[in-house]
Every structure is written in C-alpha cells, then in structure tokens.
Write an enzyme that holds these catalytic residues in place. Structure first.
Site, PDB file in Angstrom:
ATOM      1  N   LEU A  40       0.856  -1.184   0.000  1.00  0.00           N
ATOM      2  CA  LEU A  40       0.000   0.000   0.000  1.00  0.00           C
ATOM      3  C   LEU A  40       0.890   1.231   0.000  1.00  0.00           C
ATOM      4  O   LEU A  40       1.782   1.349   0.853  1.00  0.00           O
ATOM      5  CB  LEU A  40      -0.901   0.027   1.242  1.00  0.00           C
ATOM      6  CG  LEU A  40      -2.244  -0.708   1.187  1.00  0.00           C
ATOM      7  CD1 LEU A  40      -2.937  -0.609   2.538  1.00  0.00           C
ATOM      8  CD2 LEU A  40      -3.141  -0.141   0.101  1.00  0.00           C
ATOM      9  N   ASP A  41       0.666   2.145  -0.945  1.00  0.00           N
ATOM     10  CA  ASP A  41       1.447   3.382  -0.999  1.00  0.00           C
ATOM     11  C   ASP A  41       1.272   4.190   0.290  1.00  0.00           C
ATOM     12  O   ASP A  41       0.265   4.048   0.987  1.00  0.00           O
ATOM     13  CB  ASP A  41       0.997   4.248  -2.179  1.00  0.00           C
ATOM     14  CG  ASP A  41       1.415   3.660  -3.517  1.00  0.00           C
ATOM     15  OD1 ASP A  41       2.460   2.999  -3.572  1.00  0.00           O
ATOM     16  OD2 ASP A  41       0.684   3.867  -4.505  1.00  0.00           O
ATOM     17  N   PRO A  42       2.228   5.076   0.616  1.00  0.00           N
ATOM     18  CA  PRO A  42       2.072   5.928   1.801  1.00  0.00           C
ATOM     19  C   PRO A  42       0.755   6.699   1.838  1.00  0.00           C
ATOM     20  O   PRO A  42       0.166   6.884   2.906  1.00  0.00           O
ATOM     21  CB  PRO A  42       3.268   6.883   1.700  1.00  0.00           C
ATOM     22  CG  PRO A  42       4.306   6.086   0.994  1.00  0.00           C
ATOM     23  CD  PRO A  42       3.551   5.269  -0.022  1.00  0.00           C
TER      24      PRO A  42
END
Length: 254
Positions: A40-42
C-alpha cells in the site's frame, strides 16, 4: 511463530514502517521475520496483510488475492505521482458535462488491459527503481514497463465539489502525515502556488475490485487522460483482500 496479521494501515506510513512499528510496540514480534503481502502506498490506507514466521513461505498466495478499493477521484489536477504526494504538473479547465462523461467512461475500464507503472514507484528498470529515474529527470532515458491488470468492477458511489480551501487543507494534512523524504516542502509550495482560492473541483468517490498489482493512482491518472482534464487519487482505501475485509483488521495506530 506462524501467523497472519490483518492490520489497518493509516495514511502516511509505508508497509515497512508498519512492520517496524509492530516490532517496536510488541516484543513478541521483535525477532520474527515479517513481510507484507500486497503493498500500500504511503498515501493509501486500509487493509494490509502481514505474514509472520513460516507464513512468509506462502507470500505469493496472499499477494495474488483480488483486492477492493474505495478511492476519491479528483478531476482537473495532474501530479507527477498521480496522487496528492506529487508536484502539480497541470491544472486543466473542465467542461460542463465532464461528470456525465466520466460516468459513461468508467465501464470501458472493466476487463484486462496493460497498465504502465507509475513513474514514482519501486519497480526496477536497468537496476534502479522508477522513482530514481523520475527524480533525476531521466524518464526519457528508459522505457516504463507495463503489466496486465484486470478491473473486475468500477462504480461511482458519490459525486461532489471540493473548494480550494478544503482541498488545500486535505492536501497539507495528508502530506504532514508522511514520514521520510518525499519532497514534502516543495510539493506543498507548488500546490499553494497553483491552486487558486476561488476554484472548485469535481470529486468522485469510486469503488473498484481489481487483480493483484493494479495501481489505483495509475487508474485515476488513466481516467483523467481519457477525460482530457487530468485526475489524481485524492485518497485510496483498501477495503477487501480475498476473504478479509476492513472490519477484520487490527488497528495498531490511531
């Protein structure tokens, strides 16, 4: 130890930072091998699967699971990361029928197609991650790879308008939550310079179920390109992975 942890990742942290937090706060995990299945991206939040001990041997099985997301599609703005953690590259005028066009367009994405990796991602090309080539301004020196993804469903949940003050508050708050060097000061300055105080932008909340490896921010970018107005993912929440849903998650961080 042989365990699956289904956690709720907050916005602003990377999966690796979630693992570091887990090991710091819970001594029983300090010496365990822990990995995540499905990055999951930041800027994305929601369901993240952590594999402990021998469960890492089955990582590929977990990574290949179908995933469902809810995301806010902001029309009229483009960034180099395809989300709010990026420098604005364009602000485009919108046509009166843009929302109608968007509703008519979304079904065309259902099915399989080739999706380019976002320039700011960890996919390696010629021995270096794509974000290296992007930060160095050398994307023209390489060919950005693609992968086949499948969009099982894509629907609009709601539509609204967000005005500039609320948008900027959202953006600044999101960027403040990010740890690490992501050009935060430069990004906020660019947003504050280019987004005018009297502007408003369409905001479309969507739900989509996709194959493993699909970038939702790239999907947002693709939609914006097809509409000729640009678009980014203002927020992304992963709600389901395989049989697990957000209600099954452990909230480690408030």
């Amino acid at each position: 130890m042989n365990e699956i942890l289904v956690v709720n990742k907050p916005r602003g942290l990377s999966p690796l930072q979630m693992i570091q937090f887990l090991k710091k706060q819970f001594p029983q995990y300090q010496n365990e091998k822990i990995s995540y299945a499905g990055r999951l991206d930041p800027m994305a939040s929601g369901l993240l699967i952590l594999l402990v001990g021998d469960k890492n041997k089955n990582r590929n099985e977990f990574e290949s699971l179908e995933k469902t997301y809810e995301f806010e599609l902001l029309l009229g703005i483009s960034t180099d990361t395809y989300d709010v953690l990026g420098l604005i590259t364009a602000i485009s005028p919108l046509q009166p029928n843009t929302l109608k066009q968007c509703a008519q367009l979304l079904p065309s994405f259902i099915g399989s197609h080739e999706q380019a990796y976002p320039p700011f991602s960890s996919m390696h090309v010629s021995g270096k991650p794509l974000y290296y080539w992007a930060r160095e301004g050398k994307l023209n020196d390489i060919k950005i790879p693609t992968k086949t993804v499948k969009i099982k469903s894509l629907e609009i949940i709601s539509t609204s308008l967000i005005d500039s003050p609320d948008l900027m508050a959202n953006v600044v708050n999101a960027i403040k939550q990010v740890n690490g060097d992501f050009r935060q000061d430069e990004i906020v300055k660019r947003w504050e310079t280019l987004v005018k105080k009297d502007q408003s932008f369409p905001l479309i909340t969507c739900r989509t179920t996709v194959s493993s490896g699909t970038y939702i921010r790239s999907l947002a970018h693709e939609i914006g390109q097809k509409l000729n107005c640009g678009a980014i993912a203002l927020s992304i929440t992963r709600t389901h992975v395989g049989k697990w849903c957000l209600n099954d998650t452990i909230k480690l961080i408030d």
